[in-house]
Design an enzyme around this catalytic site. Structure first.
Site, mmCIF file in Angstrom:
data_model
loop_
_atom_site.group_PDB
_atom_site.id
_atom_site.type_symbol
_atom_site.label_atom_id
_atom_site.label_comp_id
_atom_site.label_asym_id
_atom_site.label_seq_id
_atom_site.Cartn_x
_atom_site.Cartn_y
_atom_site.Cartn_z
ATOM 1 N N ARG A 127 0.820 -1.226 0.000
ATOM 2 C CA ARG A 127 0.000 0.000 0.000
ATOM 3 C C ARG A 127 0.849 1.270 0.000
ATOM 4 N NH1 ARG A 127 -3.152 -2.855 3.842
ATOM 5 N NH2 ARG A 127 -4.951 -3.856 2.884
ATOM 6 N N LYS A 149 1.362 11.192 -11.583
ATOM 7 C CA LYS A 149 0.483 10.257 -12.292
ATOM 8 C C LYS A 149 1.266 9.000 -12.623
ATOM 9 C CE LYS A 149 -3.017 13.053 -14.587
ATOM 10 N NZ LYS A 149 -3.628 13.348 -15.897
ATOM 11 N N GLU A 191 6.373 18.178 -25.523
ATOM 12 C CA GLU A 191 5.837 18.536 -24.199
ATOM 13 C C GLU A 191 6.488 19.831 -23.675
ATOM 14 O OE1 GLU A 191 3.369 17.058 -22.532
ATOM 15 O OE2 GLU A 191 3.195 15.069 -23.432
ATOM 16 N N LYS A 232 4.907 22.861 -14.893
ATOM 17 C CA LYS A 232 3.981 21.794 -14.522
ATOM 18 C C LYS A 232 3.786 21.757 -13.006
ATOM 19 C CE LYS A 232 2.696 16.997 -15.146
ATOM 20 N NZ LYS A 232 2.910 15.723 -15.828
ATOM 21 N N GLU A 242 -6.273 16.604 -10.256
ATOM 22 C CA GLU A 242 -6.925 16.890 -11.530
ATOM 23 C C GLU A 242 -8.424 17.148 -11.375
ATOM 24 O OE1 GLU A 242 -6.094 14.004 -14.591
ATOM 25 O OE2 GLU A 242 -6.095 15.567 -16.092
ATOM 26 N N ARG A 246 -5.613 21.460 -13.590
ATOM 27 C CA ARG A 246 -4.602 20.532 -14.096
ATOM 28 C C ARG A 246 -4.929 20.022 -15.496
ATOM 29 N NH1 ARG A 246 -1.402 15.784 -10.792
ATOM 30 N NH2 ARG A 246 -0.422 14.861 -12.604
ATOM 31 N N ASN A 250 -3.436 18.868 -20.462
ATOM 32 C CA ASN A 250 -3.867 17.990 -21.548
ATOM 33 C C ASN A 250 -3.961 18.720 -22.885
ATOM 34 O OD1 ASN A 250 -4.115 15.611 -20.017
ATOM 35 N ND2 ASN A 250 -6.039 16.363 -19.166
ATOM 36 N N HIS A 253 -3.583 16.777 -25.939
ATOM 37 C CA HIS A 253 -3.572 15.364 -25.570
ATOM 38 C C HIS A 253 -4.846 14.614 -25.915
ATOM 39 C CE1 HIS A 253 0.172 16.298 -23.653
ATOM 40 N NE2 HIS A 253 0.291 15.079 -23.166
ATOM 41 N N HIS A 257 -4.057 11.457 -27.813
ATOM 42 C CA HIS A 257 -4.394 10.115 -27.326
ATOM 43 C C HIS A 257 -5.237 9.358 -28.345
ATOM 44 C CE1 HIS A 257 -3.747 11.153 -22.786
ATOM 45 N NE2 HIS A 257 -2.637 10.785 -23.382
ATOM 46 N N HIS A 272 4.199 8.842 -28.346
ATOM 47 C CA HIS A 272 3.330 9.762 -27.608
ATOM 48 C C HIS A 272 3.585 11.226 -27.964
ATOM 49 C CE1 HIS A 272 0.943 11.471 -24.399
ATOM 50 N NE2 HIS A 272 2.004 12.084 -23.915
#
Lengths: 374, 374
Positions: A127, A149, A191, A232, A242, A246, A250, A253, A257, A272
């Site tokens: 955990r 992330k 990016e 960032k 998010e 945030r 994207n 993106h 994506h 990517h």
């Protein structure tokens, strides 16, 4: 010893989860010192991939041994396909087999795939164990090293399974980027440019003036990476999970994506950052179509990304896209969809991106149709 | 309508992650109302197992439909073996296939296995969806419904993979416990007794006086469950991520987990609560051996758990334990080991448990040897 004058440290300010990103040439060789200072008396394990292991694992192991660590190592296959449930399980079970405890450190040495997978494994093993990132790609240094992330891909889409989990330190060695294939360096650069396009027009102008110096390495590269991480970090600090702002990250993106998805995440077709580059152009072009930004801004973005060697239209993916509806299906599955309405990051110009949560799907479809026909 | 006078609500006070546990007979039939109030306009899916589905799924679905939900359902095999990577993956992919979004609700209808697995799936799908628990076993109502521990088992041990993830509401219907096999009800009762033993001697006395009424159902059962949830909630609120005090909740569990592990988690041999019951007796007996608590307390604990129909010595597992060293191996792998030193929850008497982080392994081994020979 490393030359401190060439280094920058970016603090990601997340309260009790705050951490530093140390950036500069040669910092990788100081890994052992950083970790021994951060968490004295702990054990650690290094997770990497075959490509990165061949280039940098010996140096990292030597540094760790020099600081008294005896790291276990897990070397996974390189490539996006590694970001799946099977390799998550393999990584988790390797950490358990090594009998690492909660306070011990899991070191991700590699690009975004290794960072995302290893961070997720660190988040869920017992955990939550200590997590350290040594990003070895430009993309990982300016993107996944900030914000926590982590995750893996699912058959239904990219990054649909994961956790928000912050590293305890990020060690971003700018010199290792010289070992990257040029295509991968360029992809990461998309990016970097994105941060200027989101909310920092002067940074975008600086990039236009300094692209060659950044590519060559040296202080300009360190500066570009540090500025990206800082940009960032500022957004993430205001919206860690998010819930709102945030989403600006994207920019480019949602389109990107969808393009990655429709090409089956085949890196021979599109990586990517290339999807992001095309997505950045599409986001600006769609914004221009909606009369939100000037066509001149679209030209400027396109020109800079072209100069950086990146794709800026649908040419690389056209053979994989039957029609606009197929792309819309991928856009609808994207997790940035909220309660059925289409949410996009649009822009009013260079450095003026904003979150639009009421974009008509019909407009997006018509735009894509036009792009496919052009 | 449900009779409000028979119900209790326990607030788990975790700041922005705070939530309510509603406890009483018949609350399950109000699931739809609770969820529609909590998160209007969302969608939901129910994850359950074959045994629970046969008994309670129709009632839950009817309640949800009545409140305007059209829940998808995933019915998994019953039993501890379901808490593994394969079923985690199956659950995550089912949620993605159902196209549930981040704000939507994942409802766990079942005992600890379903709750732990589903909560973990909710935690990692899209990096975190809404999670609702309808615990249908006594163990799940008094233990896993409070504190946000979710997870699965690994070949290396139980609950070694998971996340801290809080539900948005817990609906604990005390009447459904009448459908439990008696062995399972008794096993859950070990955790109820544990709360008295940790830090509430008057509650333990009350349990001694009210065991029959609790078993029969009615207000005493609701009271016992609410008091247990309140006791755990108070500890968890002070230490959500188990940095310190929360370890008290492991009273009886280090021994218990080792016993479960060495019997291969075979529920025909030993279920979790039975392991805890034996573990509680062992923790008191070991404390007495260390001259920390009185032998009379050991007798009192043993007598009460025996009256409750629980095992209190190594008889059920003896055939599976070759020697004390084999048990020590399982204890060393337990995640409550910190930096190689053995951490145990010991006690100075009924309701006076404490964290001992310097317990000599040699003493534990000698104690286990003695227990195995007796």
């Amino acid at each position: 010893m490393i030359d401190e004058t060439l280094h920058q440290t970016v603090r990601v300010d997340l309260g009790e989860r705050a951490y530093d990103i140390v950036i500069g040439p040669g910092v990788l060789a100081e890994t052992g010192t950083y970790l021994a200072t951060l968490a004295p008396g702990t054990r650690c394990a290094v997770v990497t991939d075959e490509n990165v292991a061949a280039l940098h694992l010996d140096a990292v192991r030597a540094s760790l041994s020099g600081a008294g660590f005896e790291p276990g190592t897990l070397v996974l296959p390189a490539g996006e396909a590694t970001k799946d449930f099977g390799h998550l399980r393999q990584t988790v079970e390797a950490l358990l087999d090594a009998r690492l405890e909660r306070g011990d450190l899991v070191v991700a040495l590699g690009g975004g795939v290794i960072g995302d997978l290893t961070g997720f494994a660190a988040a869920v093993t017992r955990r939550g164990m200590g997590f350290v990132q040594i990003p070895t790609s430009l993309l990982a240094q300016v993107d996944s090293s900030v914000g926590g992330k982590t995750g893996i891909n699912a058959p239904q889409g990219k990054n649909l399974v994961g956790a928000f989990y912050q590293p305890r330190i990020v060690i971003a060695d700018t010199a290792v980027l010289d070992t990257l294939p040029v295509r991968e360096f360029r992809a990461g650069y998309a990016e970097v440019a994105k941060y200027g396009l989101i909310n920092d027009a002067p940074f975008f102008s600086w990039l236009e003036d300094n692209l060659d110096a950044i590519t060559a390495g040296g202080p300009a590269r360190t500066q570009a990476i540090a500025a990206s991480c800082r940009a960032k970090a500022a957004i993430v600090a205001r919206d860690e999970r998010e819930a709102g702002e945030r989403a600006l990250l994207n920019l480019g993106h949602t389109f990107g994506h969808a393009l990655e998805g429709i090409t089956g995440y085949r890196s021979d077709v599109l990586v990517h950052g290339e999807g992001v580059a095309i997505g950045l152009v599409l986001a600006h072009a769609f914004s221009a179509r909606m009369n939100l930004c000037s066509p001149d801004d679209v030209k400027r973005v396109t020109a800079h990304l072209e100069t950086a060697g990146l794709p800026t239209d649908l040419t690389p993916v056209r053979a994989h896209v039957p029609d606009a509806d197929a792309l819309m299906d991928f856009i609808a599955q994207d997790k940035k969809v909220s309660r059925g309405a289409l949410t996009f990051i649009l822009t009013r110009g260079i450095g003026e991106a904003f979150i639009a949560d009421d974009v008509p799907a019909s407009e997006v479809r018509a735009f894509l149709q036009q792009m496919l026909e052009s």
